[in-house]
Design an enzyme around this catalytic site. Sequence first.
Site, PDB file in Angstrom:
ATOM      1  N   ASP A  54      19.006 -59.989 -37.701  1.00  0.00           N
ATOM      2  CA  ASP A  54      19.332 -59.942 -39.120  1.00  0.00           C
ATOM      3  C   ASP A  54      19.766 -58.534 -39.544  1.00  0.00           C
ATOM      4  O   ASP A  54      19.166 -57.541 -39.129  1.00  0.00           O
ATOM      5  CB  ASP A  54      18.067 -60.331 -39.898  1.00  0.00           C
ATOM      6  CG  ASP A  54      18.310 -60.433 -41.383  1.00  0.00           C
ATOM      7  OD1 ASP A  54      19.004 -61.371 -41.791  1.00  0.00           O
ATOM      8  OD2 ASP A  54      17.811 -59.573 -42.133  1.00  0.00           O
ATOM      9  N   GLU A  73      23.989 -60.169 -36.712  1.00  0.00           N
ATOM     10  CA  GLU A  73      24.564 -60.486 -38.029  1.00  0.00           C
ATOM     11  C   GLU A  73      25.250 -59.229 -38.553  1.00  0.00           C
ATOM     12  O   GLU A  73      24.602 -58.237 -38.861  1.00  0.00           O
ATOM     13  CB  GLU A  73      23.484 -60.915 -39.021  1.00  0.00           C
ATOM     14  CG  GLU A  73      24.119 -61.440 -40.307  1.00  0.00           C
ATOM     15  CD  GLU A  73      23.310 -61.214 -41.571  1.00  0.00           C
ATOM     16  OE1 GLU A  73      23.578 -61.914 -42.556  1.00  0.00           O
ATOM     17  OE2 GLU A  73      22.446 -60.314 -41.606  1.00  0.00           O
ATOM     18  N   HIS A  94      23.408 -70.013 -44.204  1.00  0.00           N
ATOM     19  CA  HIS A  94      22.515 -70.166 -45.351  1.00  0.00           C
ATOM     20  C   HIS A  94      22.788 -69.161 -46.460  1.00  0.00           C
ATOM     21  O   HIS A  94      22.082 -69.152 -47.458  1.00  0.00           O
ATOM     22  CB  HIS A  94      21.066 -70.040 -44.873  1.00  0.00           C
ATOM     23  CG  HIS A  94      20.791 -68.685 -44.279  1.00  0.00           C
ATOM     24  ND1 HIS A  94      21.365 -68.268 -43.096  1.00  0.00           N
ATOM     25  CD2 HIS A  94      20.057 -67.650 -44.717  1.00  0.00           C
ATOM     26  CE1 HIS A  94      20.978 -67.036 -42.840  1.00  0.00           C
ATOM     27  NE2 HIS A  94      20.176 -66.637 -43.798  1.00  0.00           N
ATOM     28  N   ASP A  95      23.752 -68.286 -46.264  1.00  0.00           N
ATOM     29  CA  ASP A  95      24.047 -67.263 -47.276  1.00  0.00           C
ATOM     30  C   ASP A  95      25.361 -67.513 -48.008  1.00  0.00           C
ATOM     31  O   ASP A  95      25.724 -66.727 -48.897  1.00  0.00           O
ATOM     32  CB  ASP A  95      24.135 -65.875 -46.610  1.00  0.00           C
ATOM     33  CG  ASP A  95      22.797 -65.414 -46.053  1.00  0.00           C
ATOM     34  OD1 ASP A  95      21.756 -65.765 -46.639  1.00  0.00           O
ATOM     35  OD2 ASP A  95      22.803 -64.703 -45.027  1.00  0.00           O
ATOM     36  N   ASP A 120      15.137 -65.769 -35.034  1.00  0.00           N
ATOM     37  CA  ASP A 120      15.668 -64.714 -35.885  1.00  0.00           C
ATOM     38  C   ASP A 120      14.801 -63.472 -35.735  1.00  0.00           C
ATOM     39  O   ASP A 120      13.577 -63.576 -35.787  1.00  0.00           O
ATOM     40  CB  ASP A 120      15.621 -65.198 -37.349  1.00  0.00           C
ATOM     41  CG  ASP A 120      16.859 -64.835 -38.135  1.00  0.00           C
ATOM     42  OD1 ASP A 120      17.155 -63.625 -38.220  1.00  0.00           O
ATOM     43  OD2 ASP A 120      17.524 -65.742 -38.655  1.00  0.00           O
ATOM     44  N   ASP A 169       9.591 -78.060 -41.489  1.00  0.00           N
ATOM     45  CA  ASP A 169       8.664 -77.319 -40.619  1.00  0.00           C
ATOM     46  C   ASP A 169       9.055 -77.491 -39.152  1.00  0.00           C
ATOM     47  O   ASP A 169       9.999 -78.234 -38.823  1.00  0.00           O
ATOM     48  CB  ASP A 169       7.215 -77.772 -40.870  1.00  0.00           C
ATOM     49  CG  ASP A 169       7.114 -79.290 -40.969  1.00  0.00           C
ATOM     50  OD1 ASP A 169       7.736 -79.967 -40.127  1.00  0.00           O
ATOM     51  OD2 ASP A 169       6.434 -79.790 -41.896  1.00  0.00           O
TER      52      ASP A 169
HETATM   53  C1  NOJ Z   1      20.710 -61.712 -44.026  1.00  0.00           C
HETATM   54  C2  NOJ Z   1      20.064 -63.052 -44.126  1.00  0.00           C
HETATM   55  O1  NOJ Z   1      20.918 -64.021 -43.567  1.00  0.00           O
HETATM   56  C3  NOJ Z   1      19.803 -63.288 -45.594  1.00  0.00           C
HETATM   57  O2  NOJ Z   1      19.417 -64.606 -45.853  1.00  0.00           O
HETATM   58  C4  NOJ Z   1      18.761 -62.295 -46.035  1.00  0.00           C
HETATM   59  O3  NOJ Z   1      18.567 -62.418 -47.423  1.00  0.00           O
HETATM   60  C5  NOJ Z   1      19.181 -60.859 -45.714  1.00  0.00           C
HETATM   61  N1  NOJ Z   1      19.765 -60.712 -44.415  1.00  0.00           N
HETATM   62  C6  NOJ Z   1      17.989 -59.939 -45.774  1.00  0.00           C
HETATM   63  O4  NOJ Z   1      17.133 -60.197 -44.694  1.00  0.00           O
END
Ligand code: NOJ
Length: 539
Positions: free
Chosen positions: A204, A268, A330-331, A101, A32
């Site tokens: 994003d 992104e 994180h992806d 974000d 958090d």
């Molecule tokens: C990119 C983000 O980094 C990812 O975690 C997310 O699932 C998709 N965009 C959709 O918002």
Amino acid sequence: MQKTRNSWWQTRVIYQIYPRSFADASGDGVGDLGGITDRLDYLEWLGVDAVWLSPFYPSPMADFGYDVADYCDVDSLFGTLEDFDALLNEAHRRGIRLIVDLVPNHTSDEHPWFVESRASRENPKRDWYIWRDPAPDGGPPKNWESVHGGGSCWEWDENTSQYYLHTFQVGQPDLNWRNPEVREAMYGVMRFWLDRGVDGFRIDALSFCIKDEKFRDNPSNPEWRPGDQLGLRQLRVHSDDRPGIHEVVREMRAVTDAYDGERALIGELYLPLERLMRYYGTELDGVHLPLNFGLVVLPEWESGAIGPLVEQYEAALVEGAWPNWVLGNHDNPRIASRLGRERARAAQMLLLTLRGTPTCYYGDEIGMQDGEIPPERIQDPQGRADPAYNRDPARTPMQWNADANAGFCPEKVDPWLPFAGDHAKTNVEAQKDDPRSMLALVRRLIELRRTLPALAIGAYRPLETGDASVLSYLREYGDQRVLVVLNFSAEHKTLDLSGAGDRGEVLCSTHLDRTHPLGLEKLSVRPGEGILASLRIGA
Ligand code: NOJ
């Protein structure tokens, strides 16, 4: 237009925090905002001076916060707006910038805008989202597939007998960015956070905001093979990176530029180089940093592949466009799992010595590896659709110490994801006391970047090593010349780099055990080793 040559977003190191996984102050097993505030001393000690927070907004968590139900508040799981202000103030007090974000392409299906939009075809917010009649056979209007799972992007709404578009999850309906009211609403969101004092946004899925006007079918991807990521089955030529997007980007930039203090936009964008470059804007009036995922998507980590990648990127940058590099997020799988811990050290040296703003992913500085997530504990919706591409392994809780719950959350609660499994050794506390640790290396590299203009803003000059498996380059500024040598191979190498100078003073090496001056004529580099040395100009 860029006002100054060297703004904070050019010279500083950006550190990405996934709030669920960083530190849990409330004791419920989920990280958090209070937890992040508690750990600012650590970030200051590490030398990080800009933090990007993944979403913390109210959300049903269909995509762990990337499905936003209210852009101007904090989910109770993460705290309150007061907690956010406290975090921002404490960060700023330490000279740390804070980037949040912005998720403009889609909302949650629980966002009041969408609740209204789906209420009836006549609702004033109907056109805020993308609604279409079924195809003649009653099926989805077009063939577009979801990025997350390969199924259709179109979801049937029984109540109003139309389909809505969701590029990602069903619970993430796409906003209609061709509607001026939507744009104004999202710019209002930006102003809300800018007024609170944030230093910028990571935007994003930026390239997805504008779709083909005719919604033409996407062709299938001829290179896709069974077993590949389902979300790559189509080439998204009509649903991504459409020309109209650049007007949106310029408008976002104008919103940001109306504020003082160099607020930054970071986009992104998973795009090929020449399309990525367009996001700087023709007048450098686009995003400040279109994220460069070249190293994230690089299939083979061979020096022979990295050199050309860097050079192509450098060559593609237009005058005044500032470069940037990313190793993980994180992806995607963690760098220490992709390369192994030893070579991950050399990768950190690369990231922190290339020309351009580096983005570091939380936990990479201690060499955290991907966790093993038992099937019944998979949280990520993409992982549920396609376990081979589960993103949970890279999102496991930060490992602060060797306690049962790694200092992330109290011992009596279960963390939301299991630990990566090696936190007895791989943790901040243990590595802080170890002068040869990964953490010591990353901290030293950040320190050098902060103190040596050659590393922060100097020119990049590739060096010929005579061996494609070793990467070497110079960073130069005024009379400062810094040599970088990276051996990503599994073999010892002996190189002749005397063309760059006779001798170098070692500033840092990945093994943190080199102290002697460096002879450049017969430089011996161990497998996986990286060396950073200062050279005298004219030497
Ligand atoms: C990119 C983000 O980094 C990812 O975690 C997310 O699932 C998709 N965009 C959709 O918002």
